[in-house]
Design a protein around this motif. Structure first.
Motif, PDB file in Angstrom:
ATOM      1  N   LYS A  67      35.552 -31.651  33.615  1.00 32.70           N
ATOM      2  CA  LYS A  67      36.294 -32.385  32.663  1.00 32.70           C
ATOM      3  C   LYS A  67      36.452 -31.525  31.481  1.00 32.70           C
ATOM      4  O   LYS A  67      37.451 -31.809  30.801  1.00 32.70           O
ATOM      5  CB  LYS A  67      35.905 -33.598  32.422  1.00 32.70           C
ATOM      6  N   VAL A  68      35.527 -30.629  30.973  1.00 35.36           N
ATOM      7  CA  VAL A  68      35.764 -30.217  29.553  1.00 35.36           C
ATOM      8  C   VAL A  68      36.151 -28.647  29.923  1.00 35.36           C
ATOM      9  O   VAL A  68      36.340 -27.861  28.821  1.00 35.36           O
ATOM     10  CB  VAL A  68      34.428 -30.032  28.732  1.00 35.36           C
ATOM     11  N   GLY A  69      36.596 -28.453  31.171  1.00 34.83           N
ATOM     12  CA  GLY A  69      37.241 -27.010  31.549  1.00 34.83           C
ATOM     13  C   GLY A  69      36.264 -25.956  31.735  1.00 34.83           C
ATOM     14  O   GLY A  69      36.716 -24.835  31.580  1.00 34.83           O
ATOM     15  N   LEU A  70      35.085 -26.139  32.154  1.00 36.72           N
ATOM     16  CA  LEU A  70      34.214 -25.050  32.208  1.00 36.72           C
ATOM     17  C   LEU A  70      33.720 -25.194  33.694  1.00 36.72           C
ATOM     18  O   LEU A  70      32.671 -24.628  34.082  1.00 36.72           O
ATOM     19  CB  LEU A  70      32.767 -25.561  31.425  1.00 36.72           C
TER      20      LEU A  70
ATOM     21  N   PHE B 263      31.232 -22.376  35.770  1.00 33.33           N
ATOM     22  CA  PHE B 263      30.150 -21.819  34.508  1.00 33.33           C
ATOM     23  C   PHE B 263      29.000 -22.477  34.559  1.00 33.33           C
ATOM     24  O   PHE B 263      28.161 -22.262  33.859  1.00 33.33           O
ATOM     25  CB  PHE B 263      30.894 -21.852  33.155  1.00 33.33           C
TER      26      PHE B 263
ATOM     27  N   GLY C 246      33.438 -21.865  21.231  1.00 31.92           N
ATOM     28  CA  GLY C 246      34.232 -22.724  21.790  1.00 31.92           C
ATOM     29  C   GLY C 246      33.421 -23.368  23.331  1.00 31.92           C
ATOM     30  O   GLY C 246      33.352 -24.419  23.141  1.00 31.92           O
ATOM     31  N   MET C 247      33.270 -22.352  24.076  1.00 34.33           N
ATOM     32  CA  MET C 247      32.763 -23.060  25.365  1.00 34.33           C
ATOM     33  C   MET C 247      31.525 -23.544  25.166  1.00 34.33           C
ATOM     34  O   MET C 247      31.092 -24.486  25.943  1.00 34.33           O
ATOM     35  CB  MET C 247      32.505 -21.639  26.522  1.00 34.33           C
TER      36      MET C 247
ATOM     37  N   ARG D 135      32.077 -27.025  24.046  1.00 31.80           N
ATOM     38  CA  ARG D 135      32.364 -27.797  25.536  1.00 31.80           C
ATOM     39  C   ARG D 135      31.056 -28.373  26.114  1.00 31.80           C
ATOM     40  O   ARG D 135      30.998 -29.373  26.594  1.00 31.80           O
ATOM     41  CB  ARG D 135      33.182 -27.142  26.196  1.00 31.80           C
TER      42      ARG D 135
ATOM     43  N   LEU E 219      29.612 -31.415  24.085  1.00 24.60           N
ATOM     44  CA  LEU E 219      30.534 -32.351  24.384  1.00 24.60           C
ATOM     45  C   LEU E 219      30.466 -33.046  25.821  1.00 24.60           C
ATOM     46  O   LEU E 219      30.149 -34.211  25.860  1.00 24.60           O
ATOM     47  CB  LEU E 219      32.017 -32.089  24.189  1.00 24.60           C
TER      48      LEU E 219
ATOM     49  N   ARG F 208      27.467 -32.793  27.329  1.00 25.05           N
ATOM     50  CA  ARG F 208      26.321 -33.259  27.582  1.00 25.05           C
ATOM     51  C   ARG F 208      26.353 -34.702  26.973  1.00 25.05           C
ATOM     52  O   ARG F 208      25.678 -35.727  27.651  1.00 25.05           O
ATOM     53  CB  ARG F 208      25.413 -32.483  26.649  1.00 25.05           C
ATOM     54  N   ALA F 209      27.122 -34.967  25.991  1.00 26.95           N
ATOM     55  CA  ALA F 209      27.300 -36.121  25.254  1.00 26.95           C
ATOM     56  C   ALA F 209      27.949 -37.117  26.297  1.00 26.95           C
ATOM     57  O   ALA F 209      27.524 -38.452  26.180  1.00 26.95           O
ATOM     58  CB  ALA F 209      27.858 -36.011  23.895  1.00 26.95           C
TER      59      ALA F 209
ATOM     60  N   PHE G 172      40.648 -27.377  20.827  1.00 35.40           N
ATOM     61  CA  PHE G 172      39.717 -28.466  21.065  1.00 35.40           C
ATOM     62  C   PHE G 172      40.190 -29.909  20.504  1.00 35.40           C
ATOM     63  O   PHE G 172      40.159 -30.648  21.156  1.00 35.40           O
ATOM     64  CB  PHE G 172      38.717 -27.738  20.259  1.00 35.40           C
TER      65      PHE G 172
ATOM     66  N   ASP H 146      42.505 -31.314  22.828  1.00 36.41           N
ATOM     67  CA  ASP H 146      41.784 -31.734  23.994  1.00 36.41           C
ATOM     68  C   ASP H 146      41.094 -33.000  23.786  1.00 36.41           C
ATOM     69  O   ASP H 146      40.852 -33.954  24.810  1.00 36.41           O
ATOM     70  CB  ASP H 146      40.833 -30.545  24.491  1.00 36.41           C
ATOM     71  N   LEU H 147      40.503 -32.898  22.725  1.00 37.34           N
ATOM     72  CA  LEU H 147      39.757 -34.083  22.047  1.00 37.34           C
ATOM     73  C   LEU H 147      40.726 -35.358  22.148  1.00 37.34           C
ATOM     74  O   LEU H 147      40.102 -36.425  22.517  1.00 37.34           O
ATOM     75  CB  LEU H 147      39.159 -34.009  20.622  1.00 37.34           C
TER      76      LEU H 147
END
Lengths: 267, 333, 266
Positions: A134-137, A140, A151-152, A155, A158, A160-161, A186, A189-190
């Motif tokens: 969802k956060v685009g990773l 990874f 930046g990564m 993410r 984020l 994790r939260a 960012f 995206d937020l």
């Protein structure tokens, strides 16, 4: 324009209601420095509220008090009608310095909140993977923080939260350690995230543009000891395209207006 | 880069140290004063030697004594050219390294006393198949015990090693060990503190050198006057002590030697020298060919000397010229 | 969200030529041993053997079993001492890092011990613990424990406040904060202390074997010195130095493998 505490809001007086409420919060540190004085605030459910103010005004302190990481010297934080005594499952924190465990993979970092709750490895990894995507990773998951750009890494913080599925997300200057291009992306995206997640966000920043751009409501704090100077409802439509929003006259006027208010503090 | 810089630093430093050592080695060694390397700290037991040095100084020999932790290290100082004269019995060093070094005066004969806990042993035969504690591997005490085992026809279960007579005496008192070999002061200590608990085993005819003086042949040949004076004074002092051990206390007072000796050790001076003199620890003729022959036998058993002791040549180990001269001057005994 | 602008950073390729560090290391060995050989051939002292003669002696002593027997005896106090220092040292250090009270009572002991010239204390050990294995174990502990304790203590005390706060924010209990954040975060420093402690333990055991009773490697050194077999003496010294260096560097590798997987690449 004279500014005198929390009694003279510009637009709407935010009544102390909403999912998160601050009632008479004051904070004096051990050394005698008073960081906050008499904060009364409400944070409406499903909205993004920004705490904005000059550096040293206690915005991060207030956020950490809401998180239950710091104890207020006076006053109470109410979340969902219950007084806060410490961190709770309905609140999740995104840290300015990311606070990722360097020895843990992206996957374990994202799943860490769930790991602490004792969720099984299989279950928590499945949830973590979905938020990593969802956060685009995606892809990874097995990397380590030092292999990622700033930046990564944020993410990951984020994700994790988000993974602990808290109703309230507390974000402490999450983009301050990130370069300008990444930051804009960012922010966009937020906004998408806020639309899709229906969570309450409390966001600390010192950037006026950022505050107006992402917020439904901006809380201006005075310099130390921080007190509420203004509560401004932006009334902006965050659902539109980012380009539109950034050129929106109301957006630009509001940035200018807040700047005029803040500059008085910068002498 | 730092990693590389560091990895190159060590070897470079190493080379510099070695070069410095090489240069230091080639520096001339004949500068006055005479540098003596002593393998022990100065104590009551070295008073006789210190007196002889004082007397040599009166005859205008400049002397600079350095005290080392052990005889081996003192020997290294002589081999390395950092000292002119050493104290010890470096037979192995002379034979194996073929360093151009010779001994020239026997200071003392080995005087050690096998002592046992009477609760367990009453005589030599009881030690057959038992454990015995000596100073160290390759030491004189080990050689003594090997020699005695051969003479008495016994074999030890094993010899274990505890350096230092005082440490072994302490272990005897504590009951940690049952049989060991110690020097005279510690034998006295054990007999005094333990009474009947300890017993000295009879031992005769073990007469090897304990300490001798040695120097490089270069030094001996280029400083004949100095060496002669030193040998004459040693011989004189040794003979005086054998005649009358009180001589030590008188001379100590005269030269102010060991001024900071604790008062409770002072009464030990006369008994130590009386006893040592009586037991023949201080040779009246500075060694000589017979003593060397005894040494060869003994140190071959000790493992310090390789090969058949009868085939060893005195002149490969000793430089007897100065001793001969001194005896001619002072008379033979 | 996309990752279009973010390339991973800090990854090495799968194929690497012999790293330049390895070349430098090799060169430094060649240089040191070359200088040794040269110094032995000069010779700087008749009692200084060449590198070749020392290696020949080492080979001979390994073949005839004297090296093996020596290590069997040296390793006893070393291993026992290191085990005690490692286990209790890390426990005490961590406890000190976590509890101010414990720190107040225990830290001064180890700070004094670390500053003390310990070789001077060894005769004292023999007064109290005699001359046997116990005394040697104590000698190893006295040298190894302070650095292990103090490193663990500093590591725990300096554990990242930001990570600890993060763990608390996600409702981590005190035990979870310790187990999941403080200890892993402190582990590199704790291990650095352990490595230093092991190196110090080697010093301790050799000192004990030279100063208390000559056994094992200490015996090989004193014996061969006393009978002037200098090549054998240097071989014994060389072997214990090499053994210590290899042990400490293998520990470093093991640590990276087991505890800090992120350091394996990059």
């Amino acid at each position: 324009m004279s500014i005198s505490g929390a009694t003279d809001p510009v637009e709407t007086a935010t009544k102390p209601d909403g999912i998160v409420q601050a009632r008479g919060i004051s904070k004096t540190y051990d050394g005698g420095i008073q960081a906050l004085e008499g904060i009364d605030l409400g944070f409406p459910k499903g909205e993004l509220t920004t705490l904005l103010g000059p550096s040293g005004c206690g915005k991060t302190t207030l956020l950490k008090i809401i998180a239950g990481l710091l104890e207020p010297s006076a006053g109470t934080i109410i979340v969902n009608g219950r007084a806060v005594t410490g961190p709770g499952p309905e609140r999740a924190f995104v840290f300015q310095d990311f606070a990722l465990m360097p020895w843990a993979s992206v996957l374990r970092n994202v799943a860490f909140g769930l790991e602490l709750r004792g969720m099984s490895r299989h279950e928590r990894h499945a949830i973590a993977r979905s938020y990593i995507a969802k956060v685009g990773l995606a892809g990874f998951e097995e990397r380590y923080p030092h292999e990622l750009s700033g930046g990564m890494r944020q993410r990951v913080g984020l994700a994790r939260a988000l993974a602990v599925d808290a109703e309230v997300l507390l974000m402490d200057e999450p983009f301050s350690a990130v370069d300008e291009q990444t930051r804009r992306k960012f922010q966009e995206d937020l906004l998408h995230l806020i639309q899709s997640e229906n969570k309450t966000f409390i966001f600390v920043t010192h950037s006026i543009e950022e505050a107006v751009y992402v917020s439904d409501q901006v809380v201006l704090l005075t310099p130390r000891p921080g007190a509420v100077s203004r509560v401004i409802r932006t009334g902006l439509d965050h659902g539109g395209s980012p380009e539109e929003l950034r050129r929106n006259k109301r957006y630009l006027d509001m940035v200018e207006e807040i700047w005029q208010m803040l500059r008085e503090y910068l002498v | 880069m730092f990693e590389k810089a560091r990895s190159i630093f060590l070897p470079v430093a190493g080379v510099l140290v070695l070069l410095a050592a090489t240069i230091g080695q080639s520096a001339p060694a004949q500068a006055k004063p005479v540098r003596i390397a002593f393998g022990d700290i100065a104590s009551v037991e070295s008073l006789n030697f210190l007196i002889a040095l004082e007397r040599a100084k009166e005859r205008s020999v400049e002397i600079d004594v350095t005290f080392f932790k052990s005889e081996d290290i003192a020997a290294q100082a002589v081999v390395g050219g950092h000292a002119d004269i050493g104290v010890g019995t470096p037979y192995a060093l002379l034979q194996k390294v073929k360093a151009p070094i010779r001994m020239f005066f026997q200071l003392s004969a080995l005087r050690f006393y096998p002592i046992v806990n009477t609760e367990y042993y009453k005589g030599w035969k009881d030690l057959d198949g038992e454990e015995f504690v000596v100073h160290s591997r390759g030491s004189g005490t080990e050689a003594i015990m090997n020699l005695m085992a051969k003479r008495e026809g016994i074999t030890f279960k094993r010899l274990s090693y505890v350096p230092g007579s005082e440490v072994r005496a302490g272990a005897m008192l504590q009951g940690n060990i049952r049989a060991t070999i110690v020097d005279a002061p510690n034998r006295n200590l054990l007999l005094e503190k333990g009474g009947d608990k300890f017993m000295v085993l009879p031992m005769e005819g073990v007469d090897a050198s304990d300490e001798a003086l040695y120097a490089s042949t270069d030094f001996l040949e280029s400083n004949p006057e100095t060496v002669d004076i030193l040998v004459e004074e040693l011989l004189t002092v040794w003979r005086e002590i054998n005649k009358d051990p009180d001589y030590v206390t008188a001379q100590r007072k005269k030269y102010g030697l060991l001024a900071d000796l604790p008062a409770e050790l002072e009464p030990e001076i006369i008994p130590y020298f009386t006893e040592s003199a009586k037991s023949g620890a201080f040779p009246v003729n500075g060694g000589g060919p017979e003593a060397v022959k005894t040494d060869f036998e003994f140190y071959a058993i000790a493992g310090q000397l390789q090969g058949n002791p009868t085939s060893l040549k005195i002149e490969d180990f000793w430089y007897l010229g100065p001793l001969d001269k001194a005896q001619n001057k002072l008379g033979r005994m | 969200m996309t990752t279009r602008d973010f390339e991973p950073v800090g990854r090495g390729g799968p194929f690497r030529p012999l790293s330049s560090t390895a070349v430098w290391r090799l060169a430094s060995f060649v240089l040191v041993f070359g200088a040794w050989e040269f110094a032995g051939r000069v010779p700087i002292s008749p009692a200084f053997p060449t590198f070749g003669a020392t290696m020949a002696a080492l080979f001979q002593m390994t073949l005839d079993g004297s090296m093996g027997r020596a290590y069997l005896s040296t390793l006893q106090p070393l291993l026992i001492g290191l085990l005690i220092s490692g286990v209790f040292g890390i426990l005490a250090g961590v406890a000190m890092g976590l509890s101010r009270l414990f720190e107040f009572f225990v830290a001064p002991v180890f700070i004094v011990l670390q500053a003390a010239p310990v070789a001077a204390l060894i005769p004292l050990i023999t007064f109290i613990y005699g001359i046997g294995l116990t005394a040697k174990v104590i000698a190893v502990c006295i040298l190894a424990a302070p650095v292990i304790v103090l490193n663990s203590y500093k590591a725990v005390r300096n554990a990242s406040p930001s990570l600890i706060e993060m763990c608390r924010a996600f409702q981590g209990s005190r035990v979870q904060v310790i187990a999941k954040i403080i200890l892993p975060d402190a582990s590199p420093l704790i291990f650095a202390g352990l490595r230093l402690g092991i190196a110090a333990g080697f010093i301790g055991v050799v000192l004990a074997e030279l100063l208390i009773t000559p056994t094992g490697i200490g015996d090989l050194i004193t014996y061969h010195r006393s009978v002037a077999d200098y090549a054998e003496m240097y071989a014994a010294i060389f072997s214990i130095v090499a053994f210590a260096a290899i042990t400490v560097s293998s520990l470093q590798k093991l640590e990276t493998m087991v505890f800090r997987p992120e350091k394996k690449e990059g």
